[in-house]
Scaffold this motif. Sequence first.
Motif, PDB file in Angstrom:
ATOM      1  N   THR A   1      35.763 -45.395  67.866  1.00  0.00           N
ATOM      2  CA  THR A   1      35.720 -44.300  68.831  1.00  0.00           C
ATOM      3  C   THR A   1      36.926 -43.381  68.633  1.00  0.00           C
ATOM      4  OG1 THR A   1      37.000 -45.487  70.501  1.00  0.00           O
ATOM      5  CG2 THR A   1      34.600 -45.816  70.503  1.00  0.00           C
ATOM      6  N   GLU A   2      36.869 -42.212  69.265  1.00  0.00           N
ATOM      7  CA  GLU A   2      37.986 -41.273  69.179  1.00  0.00           C
ATOM      8  C   GLU A   2      39.256 -41.893  69.768  1.00  0.00           C
ATOM      9  OE1 GLU A   2      36.520 -37.848  71.204  1.00  0.00           O
ATOM     10  OE2 GLU A   2      35.528 -37.032  69.420  1.00  0.00           O
ATOM     11  N   HIS A   3      39.094 -42.717  70.792  1.00  0.00           N
ATOM     12  CA  HIS A   3      40.253 -43.364  71.398  1.00  0.00           C
ATOM     13  C   HIS A   3      40.923 -44.315  70.408  1.00  0.00           C
ATOM     14  CE1 HIS A   3      42.823 -45.334  74.329  1.00  0.00           C
ATOM     15  NE2 HIS A   3      42.320 -46.509  73.979  1.00  0.00           N
ATOM     16  N   GLU A   4      40.133 -45.099  69.672  1.00  0.00           N
ATOM     17  CA  GLU A   4      40.698 -46.042  68.696  1.00  0.00           C
ATOM     18  C   GLU A   4      41.428 -45.296  67.589  1.00  0.00           C
ATOM     19  OE1 GLU A   4      37.916 -49.905  68.390  1.00  0.00           O
ATOM     20  OE2 GLU A   4      36.850 -48.017  68.098  1.00  0.00           O
ATOM     21  N   VAL A   5      40.871 -44.178  67.156  1.00  0.00           N
ATOM     22  CA  VAL A   5      41.527 -43.363  66.129  1.00  0.00           C
ATOM     23  C   VAL A   5      42.853 -42.833  66.656  1.00  0.00           C
ATOM     24  CG1 VAL A   5      41.365 -41.250  64.758  1.00  0.00           C
ATOM     25  CG2 VAL A   5      39.370 -42.742  64.991  1.00  0.00           C
ATOM     26  N   LYS A   6      42.857 -42.365  67.909  1.00  0.00           N
ATOM     27  CA  LYS A   6      44.079 -41.819  68.511  1.00  0.00           C
ATOM     28  C   LYS A   6      45.148 -42.888  68.634  1.00  0.00           C
ATOM     29  CE  LYS A   6      45.672 -39.137  72.505  1.00  0.00           C
ATOM     30  NZ  LYS A   6      45.266 -38.500  73.791  1.00  0.00           N
ATOM     31  N   VAL A   7      44.758 -44.089  69.044  1.00  0.00           N
ATOM     32  CA  VAL A   7      45.725 -45.183  69.174  1.00  0.00           C
ATOM     33  C   VAL A   7      46.341 -45.515  67.824  1.00  0.00           C
ATOM     34  CG1 VAL A   7      45.963 -47.647  69.669  1.00  0.00           C
ATOM     35  CG2 VAL A   7      44.670 -46.187  71.231  1.00  0.00           C
ATOM     36  N   LEU A   8      45.524 -45.580  66.789  1.00  0.00           N
ATOM     37  CA  LEU A   8      46.025 -45.927  65.461  1.00  0.00           C
ATOM     38  C   LEU A   8      46.944 -44.843  64.903  1.00  0.00           C
ATOM     39  CD1 LEU A   8      46.044 -47.987  63.222  1.00  0.00           C
ATOM     40  CD2 LEU A   8      43.920 -47.013  62.331  1.00  0.00           C
ATOM     41  N   THR A   9      46.572 -43.589  65.083  1.00  0.00           N
ATOM     42  CA  THR A   9      47.418 -42.493  64.568  1.00  0.00           C
ATOM     43  C   THR A   9      48.743 -42.414  65.318  1.00  0.00           C
ATOM     44  OG1 THR A   9      46.266 -40.922  66.017  1.00  0.00           O
ATOM     45  CG2 THR A   9      45.490 -41.095  63.754  1.00  0.00           C
ATOM     46  N   GLY A  10      48.809 -42.997  66.511  1.00  0.00           N
ATOM     47  CA  GLY A  10      50.060 -42.996  67.265  1.00  0.00           C
ATOM     48  C   GLY A  10      51.084 -43.978  66.734  1.00  0.00           C
ATOM     49  N   ASN A  11      50.683 -44.836  65.802  1.00  0.00           N
ATOM     50  CA  ASN A  11      51.595 -45.809  65.188  1.00  0.00           C
ATOM     51  C   ASN A  11      51.938 -45.329  63.771  1.00  0.00           C
ATOM     52  OD1 ASN A  11      52.858 -48.030  63.996  1.00  0.00           O
ATOM     53  ND2 ASN A  11      51.586 -49.524  65.085  1.00  0.00           N
ATOM     54  N   ALA A  12      53.033 -44.601  63.648  1.00  0.00           N
ATOM     55  CA  ALA A  12      53.389 -43.959  62.377  1.00  0.00           C
ATOM     56  C   ALA A  12      53.595 -44.965  61.247  1.00  0.00           C
ATOM     57  CB  ALA A  12      54.641 -43.102  62.555  1.00  0.00           C
ATOM     58  N   ASP A  13      54.241 -46.092  61.549  1.00  0.00           N
ATOM     59  CA  ASP A  13      54.492 -47.094  60.501  1.00  0.00           C
ATOM     60  C   ASP A  13      53.190 -47.704  60.002  1.00  0.00           C
ATOM     61  OD1 ASP A  13      57.190 -46.669  60.728  1.00  0.00           O
ATOM     62  OD2 ASP A  13      57.550 -48.370  62.071  1.00  0.00           O
ATOM     63  N   ARG A  14      52.299 -47.982  60.926  1.00  0.00           N
ATOM     64  CA  ARG A  14      51.010 -48.568  60.549  1.00  0.00           C
ATOM     65  C   ARG A  14      50.194 -47.598  59.715  1.00  0.00           C
ATOM     66  NH1 ARG A  14      48.143 -52.710  58.872  1.00  0.00           N
ATOM     67  NH2 ARG A  14      46.081 -52.923  59.847  1.00  0.00           N
ATOM     68  N   ILE A  15      50.194 -46.335  60.093  1.00  0.00           N
ATOM     69  CA  ILE A  15      49.451 -45.321  59.338  1.00  0.00           C
ATOM     70  C   ILE A  15      50.013 -45.182  57.924  1.00  0.00           C
ATOM     71  CG2 ILE A  15      49.173 -42.802  59.121  1.00  0.00           C
ATOM     72  CD1 ILE A  15      47.008 -44.007  60.774  1.00  0.00           C
ATOM     73  N   ALA A  16      51.333 -45.232  57.788  1.00  0.00           N
ATOM     74  CA  ALA A  16      51.952 -45.137  56.457  1.00  0.00           C
ATOM     75  C   ALA A  16      51.524 -46.312  55.586  1.00  0.00           C
ATOM     76  CB  ALA A  16      53.471 -45.101  56.598  1.00  0.00           C
TER      77      ALA A  16
END
Length: 386
Positions: free
Chosen positions: A113-128
């Motif tokens: 969902t859009e919420h799950e995407v938003k939560v994940l993008t909020g974690n900069a280290d995890r996204i990197a």
Amino acid sequence: MPRPKRDEQFETGEICIVHAVQRCVRRAFLAGVDAQTGKDYSFRKEWIRRRMEALASVFGIDVLSYAVMSNHLHVILRNRPDVVASWTDAEVAIRWLRVFPGRRMEEHLAEPTEHEVKVLTGNADRIAEIRQRMSDISWFMRSLAEPISRLANKQDECTGRFWEGRFKAQRIVDEAGLLACSMYVELNPVRAAIESDPEKAMHTSAFDRIQGSQGKRINSAAFDLKPIPTEEAARRIRETPVEELREQQRAKKRNPTGKRIRRDAWLAPLTLSPSKLAADAEVNRDGLRASDKGFLHVSIRDYLRLLRWTAKQSVDGIAANVPDSLASTLTQLGIDASMWRDLVWQWQRYFGKSICVGSPESMRKDAQRFGKHHHRGQASASACFA
């Protein structure tokens, strides 16, 4: 001798081309006809092909060539950190969540969902960390192998390994090695006497390209890269019976985007565009593959002509000269045209135990990166190069 470390063969931060081989346990015919029981598991080859097609739509990795055999898989991959660098954090997140949805209370929904995407993008280290993995060949192969194992074990009502272990990898270091390796891979069904020519060898990239050139189309297996609005996901769960949701999900798995595509549209184009700069990422905008970048300075017409000619040279001891129109292509790459048949058909003799594929000079330069004088197979391969 133990296999080398992956970081000695390829790195996620640099573009490289790798020939990967994944074998079934005990070399059993777990994707073909089992000689002991007579059961035909050939339909699993399409499982593997569709999974590769799906992964090609989300990973920053180009699928150049492949062949799915009864007891093993060959695939030539090119990782594309330059393509992944062009994606936004949200694009990285949705691609990751498509492949690794994690545990959800609503397993029957199984869509990010859009919420799950938003939560994940909020974690900069995890996204990197995820961004790096999206161009990692090891993660691509893991994402290919594990779901196939689970499907096969569920069908067979058993547990245990489907694949032997980690895949074998050979780094391809020049275009001569890439041309020879690609034809070796695509002619596996002909070499195994399963088919008489590439046109009939299903579940190979050659078959896909030939079918594609004839206008043949298939249902796309590409992932849908649009997350579901959070409100819509909640409404579906509230208002739709669970069985209906599960049926909708099964239907979407068969054709996630609802598109029909050319059979070879998910593969990297074969011919490098002379008008493009070497540094141009050529990012694909259709959501079918990582990029539109080719990999050989050969037209698809000449490539298929050489492939068909090579396929006919299956009998040992009968020498046939490569036609002049095709020999010039080999000569330009530094390949001895008189040894071309031997190079492809006796591939294991030259490169079977090597971690590197290419001309002797290219292999020598690659070995020097690690403080070595040469790679295994370098001397024997020299007989095939001018």
